[in-house]
Design an enzyme around this catalytic site. Structure first.
Site, PDB file in Angstrom:
ATOM      1  N   SER A  38      16.606 -39.272  52.002  1.00 25.15           N
ATOM      2  CA  SER A  38      17.101 -37.885  51.981  1.00 25.15           C
ATOM      3  C   SER A  38      15.985 -36.906  52.319  1.00 25.15           C
ATOM      4  O   SER A  38      16.246 -35.757  52.667  1.00 25.15           O
ATOM      5  CB  SER A  38      17.648 -37.538  50.591  1.00 25.15           C
ATOM      6  N   LEU A 123      23.515 -30.059  42.151  1.00 23.69           N
ATOM      7  CA  LEU A 123      23.741 -29.569  43.513  1.00 23.69           C
ATOM      8  C   LEU A 123      24.545 -28.276  43.528  1.00 23.69           C
ATOM      9  O   LEU A 123      25.308 -27.982  42.615  1.00 23.69           O
ATOM     10  CB  LEU A 123      24.413 -30.658  44.345  1.00 23.69           C
ATOM     11  N   ASP A 153      24.267 -31.849  52.727  1.00 19.18           N
ATOM     12  CA  ASP A 153      25.654 -31.708  53.186  1.00 19.18           C
ATOM     13  C   ASP A 153      26.660 -31.982  52.064  1.00 19.18           C
ATOM     14  O   ASP A 153      27.697 -31.330  51.987  1.00 19.18           O
ATOM     15  CB  ASP A 153      25.956 -32.531  54.446  1.00 19.18           C
ATOM     16  N   ASN A 183      22.953 -34.918  57.145  1.00 19.33           N
ATOM     17  CA  ASN A 183      22.603 -36.314  57.487  1.00 19.33           C
ATOM     18  C   ASN A 183      23.759 -37.286  57.292  1.00 19.33           C
ATOM     19  O   ASN A 183      23.566 -38.492  57.341  1.00 19.33           O
ATOM     20  CB  ASN A 183      21.335 -36.739  56.732  1.00 19.33           C
ATOM     21  N   LEU A 185      25.348 -38.910  55.241  1.00 19.15           N
ATOM     22  CA  LEU A 185      25.534 -39.910  54.189  1.00 19.15           C
ATOM     23  C   LEU A 185      25.250 -39.320  52.814  1.00 19.15           C
ATOM     24  O   LEU A 185      24.164 -38.824  52.544  1.00 19.15           O
ATOM     25  CB  LEU A 185      24.612 -41.105  54.435  1.00 19.15           C
ATOM     26  N   HIS A 259      20.706 -44.577  49.717  1.00 17.26           N
ATOM     27  CA  HIS A 259      20.578 -43.317  48.986  1.00 17.26           C
ATOM     28  C   HIS A 259      19.881 -43.553  47.650  1.00 17.26           C
ATOM     29  O   HIS A 259      20.207 -44.486  46.919  1.00 17.26           O
ATOM     30  CB  HIS A 259      21.953 -42.677  48.730  1.00 17.26           C
ATOM     31  N   ARG A 316      31.057  -3.971  22.178  1.00 19.85           N
ATOM     32  CA  ARG A 316      30.915  -4.002  23.645  1.00 19.85           C
ATOM     33  C   ARG A 316      30.570  -2.621  24.187  1.00 19.85           C
ATOM     34  O   ARG A 316      29.815  -2.489  25.159  1.00 19.85           O
ATOM     35  CB  ARG A 316      32.169  -4.573  24.313  1.00 19.85           C
ATOM     36  N   GLU A 364      31.603 -16.290  38.429  1.00 16.15           N
ATOM     37  CA  GLU A 364      30.691 -16.344  37.291  1.00 16.15           C
ATOM     38  C   GLU A 364      29.471 -17.230  37.556  1.00 16.15           C
ATOM     39  O   GLU A 364      28.405 -17.011  36.978  1.00 16.15           O
ATOM     40  CB  GLU A 364      31.433 -16.818  36.034  1.00 16.15           C
ATOM     41  N   GLN A 425      41.899 -15.864  27.481  1.00 13.71           N
ATOM     42  CA  GLN A 425      40.884 -14.809  27.487  1.00 13.71           C
ATOM     43  C   GLN A 425      39.974 -14.853  26.253  1.00 13.71           C
ATOM     44  O   GLN A 425      39.072 -14.030  26.122  1.00 13.71           O
ATOM     45  CB  GLN A 425      41.537 -13.425  27.546  1.00 13.71           C
TER      46      GLN A 425
END
Lengths: 623, 623
Positions: A38, A123, A153, A183, A185, A259, A316, A364, A425
């Site tokens: 990689s 990732l 990728d 690449n 893979l 990999h 708040r 978020e 919520q």
């Protein structure tokens, strides 16, 4: 530089790229694990970048003019570390410590290394964090540095990547350049789109980015792409490079099953023959020009808002008010929100300091990533949304801790007490989630004056600092002279007759005070503690309470039973010798629906009425 | 139907749309809160859908041929409930209970109502869950039902939406139709893209979808768009409808400050005048044709894999083996993974039953959403990735609980014991995260035979069921005849001389066994409990241990100190009268780096050596 090349330049690019490949193999073979193939696919891309485009002062990683290089594909760390060696920043000896216990060169990059901005390896995070750094560069620092993000990728399937595309366009981040190492893979076989680089380009263009498709092993195309990207104005660029995994070694190229696998010694020797290695050359990296940070307003004394005991106010709202005060006092304070700023009250800051407010819309992950990126550039970011929706960004929060980022997160609308909107919520797991972040701080005020002080404390506090705020207006029980600090608590009722202690926080503190009055009228005296600093908790006050008030404790929280206030209190006592006190925990017991706050507090079993009953049961026992 | 219209048809569409508007206003005014204007913008879209395209048997919500209508913009619940009334499914009286305590009509839709597939209200979830239902429809049920997903424009900023776009294309989900109600106004002002419907179309097309831009109040365009979408083959469709928020009432149309706000009585009266209301008409919805579910393989007896005591095996491997066995036994078992199936061992199932395996690539939100969608269609989904990366999907997991979904999540590579890859890959907060999900089950086996039985138990268990597996090969300590069940535990060492109890789980159980031997050789006898069912926990065994073994308990876990095993054990004792035992907790104390599993367990303070020391300190005290 951009569009011409000489024979010797190509030779230099080749030399560096081959050295990066050689070193990526050597260090992973020495480690016995890691991701050489990689790394090899992106070696040509990084060679040209490092030699001709990256502006970075390795002797001074804090130089504000430095470019930022983020390996969103963190598993290509052998390549990154090999670049550090090639730049002369680390020795070959250190490179060979990769993945060993105690080494700075971990399996995936972390800021234990001074040249690494943020930890990657989960990732899809490098690009959205790059957006945050790019926002700081373009709108706050106003320096011409670039943010180069190397992408894999596989990670293009992460939604967070597309939040970054969305925001990159919206904020016209032409200082942000993504380099997609396509690449083909992934870990377990072909990626979803394989070598279909047109598909990636279509998506990037669909999001309004400049997209450049190249052969990632053609130096001319690489060089031209960087030149074009660096000159592009008004939009970010994605360079989509078709590459070959394991490029440079015949038996690794485009081969399955390689990999995350290091070569053994024989395979390494074979690879070295093919790569004709140049192992120890240093390739100087250009230092950035000496630009000046944009001048900022001077710091001023902080003037906190004050709240009158006669009027209640939602915590708040106090958060929003205080954020404005912080903005006035400190020009490094910045804010962002997930399109609910009129609910979190971050909109007050947005109106007062529009140039330091960055709307992140309903995204978020990008919200937290932007805060992390701001932290990289030493801003003091406050990011807010409904507390429930920070669950959307938990991986980013977890990784922010590994990144040693200093970010402040403020979640409003906590618990069943929001009322009619229903369970989607209601944050009922945020305390558990945020406590279980390494080095985190978790605050939960019940009063506007307390909120003001704690919000101010957040600005001064490092790490991941979280504050939970309440939707409903609640009574003002503290004066603006009362003091509150991280790690503190407040004893609201205390006497020699205390038979038990109620530990409450936020909305339930008010229920506890009501229960106190009723218990008192029935001749039962209890201590009441406001444990507003849920992490770290005020151990001393709790230990004293246990000792002085019958060794009986009742905790009550607007949260699921797991991982919140009650368990935090037990945690304190588990660290001591001897038996733990009798501890009873009240927390939300069933899935709530809609209703008024009072109806829902009652149904959840955390109202004054339930507290009273629980205290009576607690003190009756053992009598 | 599709391309012709008559005067009376338009009149009918108008009648229904106006009734939906009237009722959306009436029920929110009665509630005193809610989102009438967000409902009104989509009333024309839903009118045509309901009258001419939706195939739904309201008398039998479990009819497998029913279409699925998912309000991804859950805050438009008044519109959805008004449709239910118009279809005759609920009375006007019930409609007026909106948002009241005890009503089925909550602020955001939940499956408390039999026609609601999944809870929405956390934006960006409806479409990815729709992908899951569409996968079931196209590839498993093989029925022609459609999945209609009403989207808000604000939620198009959520990355999860683009994970759904990605997967919708990849799996050619032509049974999936998104309807984007682009009303320009979000909660706090204009959305990022406003009325730029071309920009949405460019993004959708960039992801390969069929995109149709229409005026969302032009019945002809709406009707033609549905007709075209329903006929489109091979790709999903996004209908992008430019609409006006508050459409139909002059003072609400495209007006700021009306998000999430109900009208007062006077305003309601004014609105009613403009809408010329028809309030109580019933509009029959077409029932679906009586299709047959695709025939499935017959159920067979389950033959679990068995592991030899001589050989160790990683629990993740046993998970993969068992999943194949479950696949053989039960045709409803389906699996999905986030592109790490060769690590989680879900690839074994993928190879054995490729038609029941759905690769979700590196998109963990979509991974969990697909499982939820499968649960809607009564499949038995197992979704796996690295345990750390389920943090990416925490909001989806939280909402899956509100959705009453039955999903099984399996996270591999837990804790520091993964070794060299470093902290980004180490799940150290997953137990806290998963415990704090309403009604969840949390399992953490230490042995392959145990894993096999618990994996089988997961298939039979409702709710959100999570299993944590270990990367490393560990000893096989149980026989395949040993029995393990949700809520159980295993006492591995027990005697009358027990001075304390070690409660361990997963990887640390093996450390505890080593510690036991060493302590025994030094004359210290302890009880050892494998608390593999972290939630619910085996209270009886723990209470007995405390009573019989000196009321001293040591817990040890490969997890941050907060919210995991130790706190789960304390939770058990907090529910009892009287003082709690002396409890000491060992958990991961500092941010780990790379290293061998043994080095990292030692550094984290959870190795056999640390357990031994802690036990000695525990039993020395009070002697």
């Amino acid at each position: 530089m951009a569009t011409t090349k000489t024979e010797s330049q190509v030779q230099q690019w080749t030399n560096l790229a081959q050295q990066l490949r050689v070193d990526s193999i050597r260090c992973t073979t020495a480690a016995g694990s890691g991701h050489p193939t990689s790394s090899m696919s992106a070696a040509d891309l990084m060679s040209v970048l490092m030699m001709n485009y990256l502006k970075y002062d390795f002797s001074n990683p804090q130089n504000p003019n430095n470019d930022h290089l983020i390996f969103s594909k963190g598993h290509a760390s052998p390549l990154l570390y090999s670049m550090y060696k090639a730049a002369g920043a680390i020795t070959d000896e250190e490179l060979m410590t990769l993945r060993k216990f105690g080494s700075r060169l971990q399996g995936h990059p972390t800021p234990v290394l001074p040249w690494v901005d943020v930890a990657t390896g989960s990732l899809g995070q490098g690009l959205p964090i790059g957006v945050g750094v790019a926002l700081a560069g373009k709108y706050l620092d106003k320096l011409p540095y670039h943010i180069w993000v190397l992408l894999g990728d596989s990670e293009m399937a992460e939604g967070s990547i597309w939040e970054a595309f969305d925001h990159g366009l919206h904020y016209k981040l032409d200082n942000l350049i993504g380099i997609l190492d396509c690449n083909r893979l992934g870990q377990r076989g072909e990626t979803e789109l394989g070598w279909n680089i047109d598909a990636y380009a279509a998506r990037a263009k669909g999001f309004g980015w400049n997209a450049i498709e190249i052969d990632g092993h053609n130096y001319d195309e690489i060089n031209n792409a960087y030149a074009q990207a660096a000159q592009t104005q008004g939009v970010p660029t994605l360079i989509i490079a078709k590459t070959i995994k394991g490029k440079g070694v015949s038996f690794l190229e485009n081969a399955s099953g390689w990999h995350g696998k290091s070569l053994n010694k024989d395979q390494e020797a074979q690879a070295m023959k093919e790569l004709n290695p140049v192992r120890s050359q240093t390739f100087p990296v250009q230092k950035p020009a000496a630009g000046q940070l944009s001048p900022k307003a001077p710091k001023k004394a902080l003037a906190l808002p004050k709240y009158d005991a006669k009027n209640g106010a939602a915590t708040r709202k106090a958060y929003g008010d205080t954020l404005v005060a912080l903005g006035a006092a400190n020009p490094d304070v910045v804010a962002m929100d997930g399109e609910v700023s009129n609910s979190t009250h971050a909109d007050e800051f947005a109106k007062a300091y529009p140039d330091r407010y960055f709307e992140q819309y309903i995204a978020e992950q990008q919200l937290v990533a932007a805060a992390v990126g701001m932290s990289v550039r030493h801003k003091i970011p406050f990011a807010s949304t409904f507390a429930a929706f920070f669950t959307r960004a938990y991986d980013f929060i977890r990784m922010a801790s590994v990144s040693q980022a200093n970010i402040r997160l403020v979640g409003s609308h906590a618990g069943v007490s929001i009322g009619q909107d229903g369970p989607s919520q209601m944050a009922l797991e945020d305390l558990a989630m945020m406590r279980a972040v390494y080095g985190s701080t978790v605050l939960y005020p019940c009063d506007p004056n307390q909120t003001a002080q704690l919000t101010a404390a957040m600005a001064e506090h490092d790490g991941i600092v979280y504050m939970r705020t309440t939707r409903e207006k609640t009574p003002t029980i503290y004066s603006s002279d009362d003091q509150f600090a991280v790690g503190g608590s407040k004893v609201l009722h205390q006497s020699e007759k205390d038979q038990a202690t109620i530990v409450a926080v936020g909305i339930t503190l008010h229920e506890a005070l009501k229960a106190y009055d009723q218990l008192q009228s029935e001749g039962i005296t209890v201590r009441v503690i406001d444990a507003y600093s849920v992490k770290p908790m005020d151990e001393e006050t709790l230990l004293a309470a246990a000792q002085e008030a019958g060794n009986k404790i009742l905790t009550v929280e607007d949260h699921w039973p797991e991982g919140g206030l009650g368990e935090a209190v037990m945690e304190v006592f588990s660290q001591r010798d001897g038996l733990m006190p009798e501890i009873v925990k009240l927390a939300v017991q069933g899935m709530p629906g809609s209703g008024t706050p009072d109806e829902l507090l009652e149904e959840a079993g955390i109202s004054a009425h339930h507290i009273m009953q629980a205290v009576k049961a607690l003190v009756k026992h053992n009598q």
